[in-house]
Design an enzyme around this catalytic site. Structure first.
Site, PDB file in Angstrom:
ATOM      1  N   GLU A  19       0.820  -1.216   0.000  1.00  0.00           N
ATOM      2  CA  GLU A  19       0.000   0.000   0.000  1.00  0.00           C
ATOM      3  C   GLU A  19       0.854   1.266   0.000  1.00  0.00           C
ATOM      4  O   GLU A  19       0.540   2.235  -0.698  1.00  0.00           O
ATOM      5  CB  GLU A  19      -0.943  -0.010   1.203  1.00  0.00           C
ATOM      6  CG  GLU A  19      -2.052  -1.030   1.116  1.00  0.00           C
ATOM      7  CD  GLU A  19      -1.608  -2.442   1.477  1.00  0.00           C
ATOM      8  OE1 GLU A  19      -2.355  -3.400   1.230  1.00  0.00           O
ATOM      9  OE2 GLU A  19      -0.482  -2.575   2.024  1.00  0.00           O
ATOM     10  N   HIS A  89     -11.697  -6.437   7.254  1.00  0.00           N
ATOM     11  CA  HIS A  89     -12.298  -6.146   5.961  1.00  0.00           C
ATOM     12  C   HIS A  89     -13.635  -5.420   6.106  1.00  0.00           C
ATOM     13  O   HIS A  89     -14.492  -5.531   5.231  1.00  0.00           O
ATOM     14  CB  HIS A  89     -12.515  -7.443   5.171  1.00  0.00           C
ATOM     15  CG  HIS A  89     -11.258  -8.180   4.849  1.00  0.00           C
ATOM     16  ND1 HIS A  89     -10.672  -9.042   5.730  1.00  0.00           N
ATOM     17  CD2 HIS A  89     -10.465  -8.162   3.755  1.00  0.00           C
ATOM     18  CE1 HIS A  89      -9.569  -9.550   5.190  1.00  0.00           C
ATOM     19  NE2 HIS A  89      -9.423  -9.023   3.985  1.00  0.00           N
TER      20      HIS A  89
END
Length: 297
Positions: A19, A89
Site C-alpha cells: 500500500e 475487511h
C-alpha cells in the site's frame, strides 16, 4: 472490467501488494503532472500508506509554496461492513483523515452518486480519498447515465425535507436511516408503546453528507438551525468518529437553536467483530431509538 484491454497495460496495471508503494508511486506520477487512480484493496489496509497520504500527498502543494502538487491523485478503496468481513475487511476509516489539511474524503451512497462523485474527484485539483461502501456493490441498483457527468464535492444533499429533526449520515448507513424513519412512523409490534404519538408524526430531514472532508457545514448547520435537533449516524466507532467533529461544530454554530443535545449513533468501541455484525453496526432500531430520545428530550 476491460480497462487494460481498452487503454493498454502501460496505463492500467497491477502493482505489488504494498500500500505504501501504491500510494507513493501515485504521488510520484501526479507530481509530474499525470493523473493517477490508486486502488487500495480494502480500506482496512490503507494504514501502511498513511504516512504517504498525510505527510506527502496532503502537504505537497503547501510545502513547495504552490510549485508542486499531488492533486491528480485519487485513492479508491472499499470500506464499511459487508456481513462477513470481520475485523480486517469491514472498517470505516474516514475519521482518521479529518485533521489532514490538503485532502478530500468522499463516500458515495449509490451507483449514480459513485460515478458523478468519482469523476469529480479525479478532476479535482486536490488529492482525494474515495471510499466505496462495499455492501452496495451488489445491493444498490440504479440506471447510471453513460454520458459524462460530475457531482459537486463538499456539497451535502437533502434527500428528504423535514422541520422537526435532522438525520445526517453517509454511505451505506443511509439505507438504515430510511428504514428507521419508516419505523418511526409505524413502529413494529412490541415497541409501539415506547414511541410517543408526537414522535411518530415528526418530519425528519434526511441529509447525505457525501463529502466528509471538507464537509458542507453550511447545509448541515442551516438544517439543524431550522429543526433544532440532530442525529448523526456512521459505521465507525462513536469515539472520535467524524460525527464528533460535526457535533462540535453544530454546538458552536447552532447553540441557541438546539432543543436537544446532538446525538451520535455509530459502531461500538471494539474491533469490528467476527460475529453479530448487525449488533455492532448502527441499524434501524438504534437509529429510531436515537430519533425518539432526541425528539422527546
Amino acid at each position: 472490467m476491460g480497462l487494460a484491454e481498452e487503454y493498454g497495460r502501460e496505463r492500467v496495471f497491477n502493482t505489488p501488494l504494498t500500500e505504501q508503494g501504491i500510494v507513493g508511486f501515485g504521488i510520484g506520477m501526479t507530481a509530474q503532472g499525470k493523473t493517477a487512480i490508486a486502488e487500495i484493496q480494502f480500506a482496512d489496509y490503507i494504514f501502511p500508506a498513511f504516512d504517504q497520504i498525510v505527510n506527502e500527498a496532503a502537504k505537497y502543494r503547501y510545502r513547495s509554496g504552490g510549485q508542486h502538487k499531488a492533486g491528480g491523485l485519487t485513492i479508491r478503496s472499499p470500506c464499511m461492513g459487508v456481513g462477513h468481513g470481520a475485523l480486517y475487511h469491514s472498517q470505516s476509516v474516514e475519521q482518521f483523515f479529518m485533521p489532514a489539511a490538503g485532502l478530500k474524503v468522499v463516500i458515495p451512497r449509490s451507483p449514480i452518486q459513485a460515478k458523478g462523485l468519482l469523476l469529480a474527484s479525479i478532476r479535482d485539483p486536490n488529492p482525494v480519498i474515495f471510499l466505496e461502501p462495499k455492501v452496495l456493490y451488489r445491493s444498490s441498483v440504479e440506471h447510471v447515465p453513460v454520458d459524462d457527468y460530475t457531482l459537486p464535492l463538499s456539497s451535502a444533499e437533502v434527500l428528504q425535507p423535514g422541520k422537526d429533526i435532522t438525520l445526517l449520515s453517509w454511505g451505506a448507513p443511509l439505507y438504515s436511516c430510511v428504514e428507521a424513519i419508516n419505523m418511526l412512523r409505524s413502529p413494529p409490534t412490541g415497541i409501539q408503546e415506547h414511541v410517543p404519538k408526537d414522535a411518530r408524526q415528526a418530519q425528519v430531514e434526511l441529509i447525505d453528507l457525501r463529502t466528509i472532508l471538507p464537509w458542507d457545514r453550511e447545509t448541515v448547520a442551516k438544517s439543524v438551525a431550522k429543526t433544532g435537533r440532530c442525529v448523526i449516524v456512521h459505521e465507525a466507532p462513536v469515539t472520535a468518529g467524524a460525527g464528533a467533529e460535526i457535533a462540535a461544530h453544530l454546538q458552536k454554530s447552532c447553540f441557541l437553536n438546539l432543543e436537544a443535545p446532538v446525538a451520535r449513533v455509530g459502531g461500538l468501541d471494539t474491533p469490528f467483530p467476527h460475529v453479530h455484525e448487525t449488533w455492532y453496526k448502527p441499524g434501524p432500531i438504534q437509529i429510531m431509538d436515537a430519533l425518539v430520545r432526541t425528539l422527546t428530550y
